[in-house]
Scaffold this motif. Structure first.
Motif, PDB file in Angstrom:
ATOM      1  N   ALA A  42      -2.023  51.594  39.446  1.00 23.15           N
ATOM      2  CA  ALA A  42      -1.853  50.144  39.479  1.00 23.15           C
ATOM      3  C   ALA A  42      -2.017  49.621  40.907  1.00 23.15           C
ATOM      4  O   ALA A  42      -1.614  50.270  41.869  1.00 23.15           O
ATOM      5  CB  ALA A  42      -0.484  49.778  38.931  1.00 23.15           C
ATOM      6  N   ILE A  43      -2.591  48.439  41.027  1.00 23.02           N
ATOM      7  CA  ILE A  43      -2.729  47.783  42.315  1.00 23.02           C
ATOM      8  C   ILE A  43      -1.480  46.958  42.566  1.00 23.02           C
ATOM      9  O   ILE A  43      -1.102  46.113  41.754  1.00 23.02           O
ATOM     10  CB  ILE A  43      -3.979  46.885  42.345  1.00 23.02           C
ATOM     11  CG1 ILE A  43      -5.240  47.717  42.145  1.00 23.02           C
ATOM     12  CG2 ILE A  43      -4.049  46.105  43.659  1.00 23.02           C
ATOM     13  CD1 ILE A  43      -6.502  46.890  41.967  1.00 23.02           C
ATOM     14  N   ALA A  44      -0.814  47.228  43.687  1.00 24.89           N
ATOM     15  CA  ALA A  44       0.408  46.513  44.039  1.00 24.89           C
ATOM     16  C   ALA A  44       0.107  45.515  45.147  1.00 24.89           C
ATOM     17  O   ALA A  44      -0.373  45.893  46.220  1.00 24.89           O
ATOM     18  CB  ALA A  44       1.486  47.500  44.498  1.00 24.89           C
ATOM     19  N   VAL A  45       0.368  44.245  44.900  1.00 30.21           N
ATOM     20  CA  VAL A  45       0.165  43.195  45.897  1.00 30.21           C
ATOM     21  C   VAL A  45       1.529  42.786  46.448  1.00 30.21           C
ATOM     22  O   VAL A  45       2.465  42.537  45.685  1.00 30.21           O
ATOM     23  CB  VAL A  45      -0.538  41.974  45.284  1.00 30.21           C
ATOM     24  CG1 VAL A  45      -0.628  40.838  46.299  1.00 30.21           C
ATOM     25  CG2 VAL A  45      -1.930  42.352  44.794  1.00 30.21           C
ATOM     26  N   ARG A  46       1.618  42.729  47.768  1.00 28.86           N
ATOM     27  CA  ARG A  46       2.879  42.307  48.384  1.00 28.86           C
ATOM     28  C   ARG A  46       2.605  41.660  49.735  1.00 28.86           C
ATOM     29  O   ARG A  46       1.535  41.832  50.330  1.00 28.86           O
ATOM     30  CB  ARG A  46       3.824  43.493  48.560  1.00 28.86           C
ATOM     31  CG  ARG A  46       3.333  44.577  49.502  1.00 28.86           C
ATOM     32  CD  ARG A  46       4.432  45.587  49.799  1.00 28.86           C
ATOM     33  NE  ARG A  46       3.961  46.732  50.575  1.00 28.86           N
ATOM     34  CZ  ARG A  46       3.824  46.736  51.894  1.00 28.86           C
ATOM     35  NH1 ARG A  46       4.095  45.635  52.599  1.00 28.86           N
ATOM     36  NH2 ARG A  46       3.404  47.832  52.521  1.00 28.86           N
ATOM     37  N   THR A  47       3.618  40.919  50.200  1.00 29.38           N
ATOM     38  CA  THR A  47       3.554  40.322  51.532  1.00 29.38           C
ATOM     39  C   THR A  47       3.618  41.426  52.586  1.00 29.38           C
ATOM     40  O   THR A  47       4.388  42.374  52.457  1.00 29.38           O
ATOM     41  CB  THR A  47       4.718  39.336  51.731  1.00 29.38           C
ATOM     42  OG1 THR A  47       4.645  38.327  50.721  1.00 29.38           O
ATOM     43  CG2 THR A  47       4.649  38.682  53.096  1.00 29.38           C
ATOM     44  N   SER A  48       2.811  41.283  53.618  1.00 29.95           N
ATOM     45  CA  SER A  48       2.727  42.312  54.650  1.00 29.95           C
ATOM     46  C   SER A  48       3.917  42.255  55.596  1.00 29.95           C
ATOM     47  O   SER A  48       4.500  41.193  55.853  1.00 29.95           O
ATOM     48  CB  SER A  48       1.435  42.142  55.439  1.00 29.95           C
ATOM     49  OG  SER A  48       1.324  43.105  56.448  1.00 29.95           O
ATOM     50  N   ARG A  49       4.253  43.424  56.131  1.00 28.15           N
ATOM     51  CA  ARG A  49       5.287  43.551  57.150  1.00 28.15           C
ATOM     52  C   ARG A  49       4.642  43.988  58.467  1.00 28.15           C
ATOM     53  O   ARG A  49       3.486  44.403  58.492  1.00 28.15           O
ATOM     54  CB  ARG A  49       6.326  44.590  56.718  1.00 28.15           C
ATOM     55  CG  ARG A  49       7.023  44.271  55.409  1.00 28.15           C
ATOM     56  CD  ARG A  49       8.050  45.324  55.067  1.00 28.15           C
ATOM     57  NE  ARG A  49       7.442  46.599  54.680  1.00 28.15           N
ATOM     58  CZ  ARG A  49       7.228  46.974  53.421  1.00 28.15           C
ATOM     59  NH1 ARG A  49       7.540  46.161  52.429  1.00 28.15           N
ATOM     60  NH2 ARG A  49       6.698  48.146  53.156  1.00 28.15           N
ATOM     61  N   LYS A  50       5.417  43.941  59.528  1.00 25.06           N
ATOM     62  CA  LYS A  50       4.893  44.312  60.840  1.00 25.06           C
ATOM     63  C   LYS A  50       4.364  45.750  60.850  1.00 25.06           C
ATOM     64  O   LYS A  50       3.357  46.053  61.488  1.00 25.06           O
ATOM     65  CB  LYS A  50       5.975  44.132  61.909  1.00 25.06           C
ATOM     66  CG  LYS A  50       5.460  44.234  63.338  1.00 25.06           C
ATOM     67  CD  LYS A  50       6.538  43.910  64.352  1.00 25.06           C
ATOM     68  CE  LYS A  50       6.869  42.433  64.334  1.00 25.06           C
ATOM     69  NZ  LYS A  50       7.786  42.066  65.464  1.00 25.06           N
TER      70      LYS A  50
END
Length: 203
Positions: free
Chosen positions: A4-12
């Protein structure tokens, strides 16, 4: 069964692998070839440039997203929320060393591109897709589509317009499938390639 492709907000902590993905994604881009013609160094220089942009501008706006699969980050998108597409003087100051390291003697071309993009940028409040790219190893696997849909769902929930510049004519039909339409052309100097501003009306 595909991962599965997981989309999330990026972190540093994502900045370095994210920038590497975008560096590979834009290696053959016509505008990036014009700006950085050295084939041997382009991917590394682009990665440094994207890392600089992410760290000192896009990350603070909360619009950096990644799409990850079994092998890590497959694609990344750098968005600016409405009213935030202009870089502040402090952001420009902080980005300058990274841009100089990335572009070296080609820094002048980078400034030319930035100025032309500013001249054509719409003033109406909108979500701005500054960069989106998929690693060539996963291209066509749905990573870019997952990223586009993730952010456009939010754009539509806010009933907001969106804007981008396509630096590759081959990508125009792709963006059109998401509702973006070409609004003009930006021609780079010195027999450079073109860019295409694209606008998406609120939904």
């Amino acid at each position: 069964m595909p991962f599965a492709i997981a989309v999330r907000t990026s972190r540093k902590a994502d900045i370095r692998p994210l920038a590497g993905t975008l560096g590979r994604a834009f290696y053959d881009d016509p505008v990036m070839r014009w700006m950085l013609p050295d084939n041997a160094r382009r991917a590394r220089r682009l990665a440094r440039m994207f890392a600089t942009m992410t760290r000192h501008h896009f990350l603070a706006g909360g619009g950096v997203e990644i799409a990850a699969g079994a092998d890590g980050i497959g694609a990344a998108a750098l968005w600016d929320p409405p009213g935030r597409w202009r870089q502040s003087p402090l952001e420009e100051f902080r980005m300058m060393p990274g841009f100089m390291l990335a572009m070296g003697t080609r820094a002048g071309r980078g400034r030319q591109i930035a100025e032309l993009m500013k001249q054509h940028h719409p003033e109406e409040p909108h979500w701005y897709l500054g960069v989106i790219g998929s690693d060539p190893s996963v291209r066509g696997g749905g990573f870019g589509r997952a990223l586009m849909q993730s952010r456009l769902d939010r754009v539509d929930a806010e009933h907001a317009p969106a804007y981008l510049e396509s630096s590759n004519p081959d990508n125009i039909p792709y963006y059109q499938r998401f509702g973006f339409e070409v609004t003009g052309e930006i021609t780079l100097p010195d027999d450079g390639p073109k860019m295409w501003p694209m606008w998406r009306d609120p939904r």
